[in-house]
Design a protein around this motif. Structure first.
Motif, PDB file in Angstrom:
ATOM      1  N   GLN A   1       0.173  20.240  19.676  1.00 29.37           N
ATOM      2  CA  GLN A   1       1.478  20.063  19.006  1.00 29.37           C
ATOM      3  C   GLN A   1       1.344  19.763  17.517  1.00 29.37           C
ATOM      4  O   GLN A   1       2.307  19.877  16.779  1.00 29.37           O
ATOM      5  N   GLY A   2       0.180  19.322  17.086  1.00 29.30           N
ATOM      6  CA  GLY A   2       0.024  19.088  15.653  1.00 29.30           C
ATOM      7  C   GLY A   2      -0.764  17.838  15.349  1.00 29.30           C
ATOM      8  O   GLY A   2      -1.117  17.065  16.245  1.00 29.30           O
ATOM      9  N   SER A   3      -1.054  17.647  14.072  1.00 29.61           N
ATOM     10  CA  SER A   3      -1.838  16.491  13.633  1.00 29.61           C
ATOM     11  C   SER A   3      -1.183  15.880  12.403  1.00 29.61           C
ATOM     12  O   SER A   3      -0.402  16.532  11.709  1.00 29.61           O
ATOM     13  N   ARG A   4      -1.523  14.619  12.168  1.00 26.84           N
ATOM     14  CA  ARG A   4      -1.038  13.944  10.958  1.00 26.84           C
ATOM     15  C   ARG A   4      -2.219  13.195  10.368  1.00 26.84           C
ATOM     16  O   ARG A   4      -2.852  12.379  11.057  1.00 26.84           O
ATOM     17  N   PHE A   5      -2.556  13.511   9.140  1.00 30.07           N
ATOM     18  CA  PHE A   5      -3.632  12.805   8.444  1.00 30.07           C
ATOM     19  C   PHE A   5      -3.007  11.888   7.403  1.00 30.07           C
ATOM     20  O   PHE A   5      -2.156  12.331   6.634  1.00 30.07           O
ATOM     21  N   CYS A   6      -3.379  10.620   7.405  1.00 30.05           N
ATOM     22  CA  CYS A   6      -2.802   9.671   6.448  1.00 30.05           C
ATOM     23  C   CYS A   6      -3.918   8.965   5.699  1.00 30.05           C
ATOM     24  O   CYS A   6      -4.983   8.697   6.278  1.00 30.05           O
ATOM     25  N   PHE A   7      -3.671   8.664   4.430  1.00 32.80           N
ATOM     26  CA  PHE A   7      -4.586   7.772   3.708  1.00 32.80           C
ATOM     27  C   PHE A   7      -3.772   6.796   2.879  1.00 32.80           C
ATOM     28  O   PHE A   7      -2.584   7.019   2.609  1.00 32.80           O
ATOM     29  N   THR A   8      -4.417   5.694   2.549  1.00 36.49           N
ATOM     30  CA  THR A   8      -3.696   4.670   1.787  1.00 36.49           C
ATOM     31  C   THR A   8      -4.346   4.481   0.421  1.00 36.49           C
ATOM     32  O   THR A   8      -5.544   4.716   0.246  1.00 36.49           O
ATOM     33  N   LEU A   9      -3.500   4.049  -0.519  1.00 33.36           N
ATOM     34  CA  LEU A   9      -3.957   3.638  -1.856  1.00 33.36           C
ATOM     35  C   LEU A   9      -3.171   2.381  -2.187  1.00 33.36           C
ATOM     36  O   LEU A   9      -2.050   2.213  -1.694  1.00 33.36           O
ATOM     37  N   ARG A  10      -3.734   1.534  -3.032  1.00 34.49           N
ATOM     38  CA  ARG A  10      -2.965   0.339  -3.396  1.00 34.49           C
ATOM     39  C   ARG A  10      -1.744   0.741  -4.206  1.00 34.49           C
ATOM     40  O   ARG A  10      -1.815   1.682  -5.024  1.00 34.49           O
ATOM     41  N   ALA A  11      -0.607   0.049  -3.962  1.00 33.56           N
ATOM     42  CA  ALA A  11       0.602   0.354  -4.737  1.00 33.56           C
ATOM     43  C   ALA A  11       0.444  -0.244  -6.138  1.00 33.56           C
ATOM     44  O   ALA A  11      -0.130  -1.335  -6.291  1.00 33.56           O
ATOM     45  N   ALA A  12       0.936   0.503  -7.175  1.00 29.15           N
ATOM     46  CA  ALA A  12       0.779   0.009  -8.553  1.00 29.15           C
ATOM     47  C   ALA A  12       1.667  -1.201  -8.791  1.00 29.15           C
ATOM     48  O   ALA A  12       1.242  -2.216  -9.340  1.00 29.15           O
TER      49      ALA A  12
ATOM     50  N   LEU B   1     -14.859   9.519   1.971  1.00 30.33           N
ATOM     51  CA  LEU B   1     -15.630   8.807   0.947  1.00 30.33           C
ATOM     52  C   LEU B   1     -14.784   8.580  -0.305  1.00 30.33           C
ATOM     53  O   LEU B   1     -14.842   7.505  -0.920  1.00 30.33           O
ATOM     54  N   LEU B   2     -13.962   9.602  -0.662  1.00 31.66           N
ATOM     55  CA  LEU B   2     -13.147   9.474  -1.870  1.00 31.66           C
ATOM     56  C   LEU B   2     -12.078   8.393  -1.707  1.00 31.66           C
ATOM     57  O   LEU B   2     -11.834   7.598  -2.613  1.00 31.66           O
ATOM     58  N   VAL B   3     -11.447   8.382  -0.527  1.00 32.62           N
ATOM     59  CA  VAL B   3     -10.398   7.378  -0.293  1.00 32.62           C
ATOM     60  C   VAL B   3     -11.017   5.980  -0.276  1.00 32.62           C
ATOM     61  O   VAL B   3     -10.511   5.044  -0.908  1.00 32.62           O
ATOM     62  N   GLU B   4     -12.157   5.852   0.424  1.00 31.27           N
ATOM     63  CA  GLU B   4     -12.782   4.527   0.507  1.00 31.27           C
ATOM     64  C   GLU B   4     -13.253   4.052  -0.873  1.00 31.27           C
ATOM     65  O   GLU B   4     -13.173   2.864  -1.174  1.00 31.27           O
ATOM     66  N   ALA B   5     -13.705   5.013  -1.713  1.00 33.00           N
ATOM     67  CA  ALA B   5     -14.146   4.620  -3.063  1.00 33.00           C
ATOM     68  C   ALA B   5     -12.988   4.040  -3.867  1.00 33.00           C
ATOM     69  O   ALA B   5     -13.182   3.276  -4.806  1.00 33.00           O
ATOM     70  N   GLN B   6     -11.744   4.398  -3.483  1.00 32.69           N
ATOM     71  CA  GLN B   6     -10.577   3.873  -4.210  1.00 32.69           C
ATOM     72  C   GLN B   6      -9.950   2.680  -3.473  1.00 32.69           C
ATOM     73  O   GLN B   6      -8.831   2.274  -3.748  1.00 32.69           O
ATOM     74  N   GLY B   7     -10.655   2.179  -2.486  1.00 32.77           N
ATOM     75  CA  GLY B   7     -10.185   0.971  -1.785  1.00 32.77           C
ATOM     76  C   GLY B   7      -9.192   1.252  -0.669  1.00 32.77           C
ATOM     77  O   GLY B   7      -8.537   0.333  -0.162  1.00 32.77           O
ATOM     78  N   GLY B   8      -9.069   2.516  -0.237  1.00 32.36           N
ATOM     79  CA  GLY B   8      -8.108   2.838   0.835  1.00 32.36           C
ATOM     80  C   GLY B   8      -8.798   3.179   2.144  1.00 32.36           C
ATOM     81  O   GLY B   8     -10.021   3.080   2.264  1.00 32.36           O
ATOM     82  N   VAL B   9      -7.976   3.541   3.124  1.00 29.97           N
ATOM     83  CA  VAL B   9      -8.525   4.007   4.403  1.00 29.97           C
ATOM     84  C   VAL B   9      -7.857   5.331   4.763  1.00 29.97           C
ATOM     85  O   VAL B   9      -6.753   5.614   4.290  1.00 29.97           O
ATOM     86  N   ILE B  10      -8.526   6.104   5.586  1.00 26.65           N
ATOM     87  CA  ILE B  10      -7.974   7.399   6.012  1.00 26.65           C
ATOM     88  C   ILE B  10      -8.106   7.494   7.517  1.00 26.65           C
ATOM     89  O   ILE B  10      -9.065   6.972   8.087  1.00 26.65           O
TER      90      ILE B  10
ATOM     91  N   MET C   1       0.863  -1.190   0.000  1.00 25.46           N
ATOM     92  CA  MET C   1       0.000   0.000   0.000  1.00 25.46           C
ATOM     93  C   MET C   1       0.895   1.233   0.000  1.00 25.46           C
ATOM     94  O   MET C   1       1.993   1.222   0.588  1.00 25.46           O
ATOM     95  N   VAL C   2       0.413   2.302  -0.610  1.00 26.88           N
ATOM     96  CA  VAL C   2       1.141   3.573  -0.510  1.00 26.88           C
ATOM     97  C   VAL C   2       0.456   4.392   0.584  1.00 26.88           C
ATOM     98  O   VAL C   2      -0.768   4.539   0.584  1.00 26.88           O
ATOM     99  N   HIS C   3       1.272   4.877   1.527  1.00 26.72           N
ATOM    100  CA  HIS C   3       0.731   5.720   2.608  1.00 26.72           C
ATOM    101  C   HIS C   3       1.059   7.172   2.280  1.00 26.72           C
ATOM    102  O   HIS C   3       2.234   7.507   2.130  1.00 26.72           O
ATOM    103  N   VAL C   4       0.037   7.997   2.191  1.00 28.57           N
ATOM    104  CA  VAL C   4       0.276   9.430   1.955  1.00 28.57           C
ATOM    105  C   VAL C   4      -0.142  10.154   3.239  1.00 28.57           C
ATOM    106  O   VAL C   4      -1.260   9.943   3.734  1.00 28.57           O
TER     107      VAL C   4
END
Ligand code: ADP
Length: 557
Positions: free
Chosen positions: A536-547, A519-528, A472-475
């Motif tokens: 101190q701050g936040s980190r938002f991550c989502f995943t997509l399948r690696a090509a 909804l957009l991430v889940e529509a592409q099969g990922g999670v957020i 998976m690619v983590h962004v």
């Protein structure tokens, strides 16, 4: 044998026979106490045994209430028609029974004699202890080590010179009361556990949600009345059968869940979960109709974290979901109707802005009009987009995406818009290529980066990273801003959810950006998801399948 020897032998014979009698009394008391499982019967037996053993006239047993602050008179008996056996249960605060309290607190017996002590005892305790006919009383605590259970009160109505509580009587009574306290403790423990059991059953039988328990192989072990009502099956029909066979769970889009998506199955693979696993699923009722339920599952683990089974809670949400659908349709219809007039107002305002205006006030008003128009247009666009996504009207076109150029392009845009922030990109190696829809991934990134700018102080750093991990690619988009409390990390992805802190309120928004991103991430099969240290701050991550997952590349090489 002289007279002294004879007197000595008589004494020792009397002591022996007294001891033998006491021992027999104790054995009898112990047998009588342990042969009953009823609290009332035990207390009554204790009263009689103590009265007879020390030849007193009456006995009353008070038990200490659970709050440790009150004594309740639970049993009494009186011999020879003496007063002292009240018909009703009465409770007294310890504060009005100072002498009872003293015996209880010290764990030591107390003998009180009317002629010496009556004046020291305040009312109403005086009347309780020294009824007009009583001459002396013995307050005997009922306790086991540190546990105080109550007090037994024994009294005499005969002239105290003859009948006062001698030390032998006190000791015999102490020994009997110890046996009684032991039996009492057992019965109280039994009563408390069966009371707890009854209370738990009462709650489970009357709760509105369906509750059932399964073994590790997902066989149903219990099934409460609400589960019967929701599923249409009776407990008798389902107990011992597999949960999958009964429920036939389907996800919202109709995919069978029982094979792997069901939370019960997920537990079987990784039983250690922090909280309940919840899914929305369609289950099939006994009559074949389907009902939408929220299904939450908690594992039951042994001390070595081995799965012993699970407890499931199901709630019928068919009507709730219908209401949500109607509400969402209404909102999207209104938004749709608003779009055209808003576009006209916005165009007119822009046109007016190009004219020469006379005063600064007019210019300001036009500026406000323009700003508010764009805000409303953004809301309407977001609502419509969310509604299209919910209805499945946006189908992603999934293709290999080189993420680094995409991120660079987006970050450069924000660099030029927000010069007061530092932007940093961290990617790979290897440079990740994901499977996704270019336009949708851009919208997600834009929502996340816009939020970092909205909720961080100027001068702080915003980092966008992309990395491949296990296919998976983590962004991730990280900031050094106000952060998000732990209990809101999930809810911020719900529709219209905004944090109620003052810093968030300063930023204009509708709580739709993250919902759409999810909804957009889940529509592409990922999670957020979001991680944060408030302040101190936040980190938002989502995943997509690696090509081209790294493992596949290595296998091919
Ligand atoms: P909004 O339009 O209100 O920003 P979002 O759905 O994008 O809507 O975000 C929902 C809420 O989550 C925001 O109102 C804010 O309270 C919180 N939030 C989102 N991103 C961040 C962030 N990076 N730092 C702190 N809070 C954030």
């Amino acid at each position: 044998m002289d007279a002294n020897d004879a007197a000595g032998r008589l004494d020792s014979d009397q002591t022996l026979s007294r001891r033998t009698r006491e021992l027999a009394i104790l054995v009898e008391a112990s047998t009588a106490f342990s042969s009953t499982h009823s609290l009332d019967a035990l207390l009554q037996t204790m009263c009689h045994t103590m009265t007879e053993s020390v030849e007193s006239t009456f006995c009353r047993v008070y038990l200490l209430e659970e709050d440790g602050q009150r004594l309740t008179l639970r049993a009494a008996c009186a011999l020879r028609d003496a007063p002292g056996a009240p018909g009703t249960v009465r409770t007294y605060p310890l504060s009005v029974l100072p002498w009872h309290s003293q015996a209880l607190a010290r764990g030591e017996p107390l003998v009180l004699v009317r002629s010496q002590d009556e004046a020291k005892i305040p009312e109403p305790e005086r009347t309780l202890l020294f009824h007009p006919q009583y001459c002396s009383v013995l307050l005997m605590p009922l306790s086991l080590q540190d546990r105080r259970l109550g007090v037994a009160v024994l009294g005499e109505i005969r002239a105290w010179e003859r009948t006062r509580f001698t030390s032998e009587k006190v000791e015999l009574c102490r020994a009997i009361s110890r046996q009684g306290a032991l039996a009492l403790e057992n019965i109280l423990a039994l009563e408390s556990s069966s009371k707890q059991g009854r209370e738990i059953k009462l709650v489970i039988d009357n709760v509105a949600d369906g509750i059932f328990r399964t073994d590790p192989d997902l066989h149903l072990l219990t099934f409460n009345p609400a589960a019967e009502r929701i599923t249409g099956y009776s407990a008798n029909q389902v107990l011992g059968r597999s949960c999958c066979e009964i429920m036939q769970g389907l996800s919202e889009d109709g995919t069978p869940l029982c094979a792997r998506g069901c939370p019960l199955h997920r537990l079987a693979n990784s039983p250690r979960v922090a909280g309940p696993i919840t899914v929305k699923e369609w289950i099939t009722r006994h009559d074949g109709t389907k009902v939408l339920v929220a299904h939450s599952v908690m594992p039951i683990l042994d001390p070595n974290d081995r799965l012993l089974g699970a407890v499931s809670v199901i709630r019928d949400i068919t009507r709730e979901e219908e209401l949500v659908r109607l509400k969402s349709e209404f909102i999207s219809m209104v938004s749709h109707e608003l779009r055209t007039p808003l576009a006209n107002i916005s165009a007119s305002a822009e046109l007016l802005a190009k004219l020469e205006l006379d005063t600064a006030a007019e210019k300001d008003m036009l500026h406000i009009l323009n700003q508010e128009c764009s805000r409303l247009m953004r809301l309407v666009d977001q609502v419509l987009e969310a509604s299209r996504l919910e209805k499945g009207q946006i189908q992603p076109t999934v293709e290999p995406l080189a993420l680094v150029p995409l991120i660079e392009q987006m970050v450069n845009l924000y660099r030029s818009r927000y010069r007061a922030f530092h932007f940093d990109i961290q990617a790979g190696p290897p440079l990740p290529v994901a499977l996704g829809d270019l336009v949708l991934v851009e919208i997600v990134l834009e929502n996340l980066i816009q939020n970092t700018v909205n909720y961080s102080p100027e001068g702080s750093t915003i980092t966008v990273s992309a990395q491949e991990r296990e296919g998976m690619v983590h962004v991730c988009v990280a900031d050094q801003g106000i952060g998000i409390p732990a209990d809101q990390l999930d809810s911020i992805f719900q529709r219209f959810h905004r944090l109620s802190n003052p810093q968030s309120k300063k930023v204009s928004g509708f709580g739709l950006g993250l919902y759409i991103a999810r909804l957009l991430v889940e529509a592409q099969g990922g999670v957020i998801w979001a991680e944060s240290q408030p302040g101190q701050g936040s980190r938002f991550c989502f995943t997509l399948r690696a090509a081209n997952p790294v493992e596949e590349q290595q296998a091919a090489a």
